[in-house]
Design an enzyme around this catalytic site. Structure first.
Site, PDB file in Angstrom:
ATOM      1  N   SER A 116      26.280  35.347  28.905  1.00 43.88           N
ATOM      2  CA  SER A 116      25.011  35.352  28.187  1.00 43.88           C
ATOM      3  C   SER A 116      23.975  34.564  28.968  1.00 43.88           C
ATOM      4  O   SER A 116      24.304  33.576  29.628  1.00 43.88           O
ATOM      5  CB  SER A 116      25.180  34.746  26.789  1.00 43.88           C
ATOM      6  N   ASP A 117      22.735  35.025  28.897  1.00 39.94           N
ATOM      7  CA  ASP A 117      21.640  34.287  29.524  1.00 39.94           C
ATOM      8  C   ASP A 117      20.413  34.348  28.622  1.00 39.94           C
ATOM      9  O   ASP A 117      20.096  35.403  28.060  1.00 39.94           O
ATOM     10  CB  ASP A 117      21.288  34.874  30.890  1.00 39.94           C
ATOM     11  N   THR A 118      19.740  33.224  28.485  1.00 37.95           N
ATOM     12  CA  THR A 118      18.576  33.119  27.609  1.00 37.95           C
ATOM     13  C   THR A 118      17.369  32.637  28.413  1.00 37.95           C
ATOM     14  O   THR A 118      17.482  31.708  29.209  1.00 37.95           O
ATOM     15  CB  THR A 118      18.856  32.134  26.460  1.00 37.95           C
TER      16      THR A 118
END
Length: 223
Positions: A72-74
């Site tokens: 995941s990347d935000t």
């Protein structure tokens, strides 16, 4: 899901670990290390999805051959600008003043990689985040806590004292780093159902009445 299959979270984020635990799955954590430099001309959507996939693939060599890996990347997006983590306190102050009193977006990309056959599924969650008009004094007090220095956009939505966000109508968990309804609906496509009522558990944890969980789980929304 077979007894030998194990979920792996490719992240060192305690917030992501806390959120993934809401599904009551057994999972391991293997920390990924990837270059997060934005490519020339890369859109926010392409950026977070590329990094989410890169994080999942980066830990594949350390995982169980039957593992299903979650990357995941935000990213905090103001207009077309991707705002990363601040370099120092002065940079954190600049970011917080840039974001205050207006609405920006948080993009979170999720990539789920199944080791057994190489299948990869991706999800994108985009959330509008309206920031309240906090004062310069509040900015300085928050920076002194040290909390902003490892956060994209220099803030944590859930910080109990600063509380930078005015109100929200989107996925709160996504702003924290892992949109759990997106994770649930993607894992279900891989025959890995949740072992708990994730929407209820998520709302209880975050003390937030989510208006979008039903639409996301039904596949009708990405927000």
């Amino acid at each position: 899901m077979t007894n030998t299959a194990t979920l792996v979270l490719a992240s060192n984020s305690p917030r992501r670990r806390q959120l993934l635990a809401l599904g009551n799955w057994k999972f391991d954590v293997i920390v990924s290390d990837v270059d997060e430099t934005q490519l020339t001309g890369e859109t926010p959507k392409d950026y977070v999805l590329r990094l989410a996939q890169a994080k999942a693939l980066a830990v594949a060599g350390k995982a169980n051959p039957e593992a299903i890996i979650i990357g995941s990347d935000t990213a905090v997006i103001d207009g077309d600008e991707i705002i990363g983590k601040p370099k120092d306190e002065a940079d954190a102050e600049r970011m917080l003043k840039q974001l205050r009193g207006k609405t920006h977006q948080v993009y979170t990309g999720v990539a789920i990689y199944r080791m057994s056959d190489g299948k990869t599924l991706t999800e994108l969650c985009v959330t509008d985040v309206p920031m309240r008009p906090y004062s310069d004094h509040e900015v300085q007090a928050y920076i002194q806590t040290g909390d902003p220095l490892d956060k994209a956009g220099a803030y944590a939505i859930q910080h109990p004292d600063f509380q930078p966000v005015e109100s929200m109508r989107g996925c709160y968990a996504s702003v924290m780093g892992l949109p759990m309804c997106h994770v649930v609906r993607t894992l279900q496509k891989l025959d890995v159902p949740p072992r708990a009522d994730v929407p209820t558990a998520c709302q209880r944890l975050l003390n937030y009445e989510c208006p979008v969980s039903g639409a996301i789980l039904s596949g009708a929304s990405n927000g």
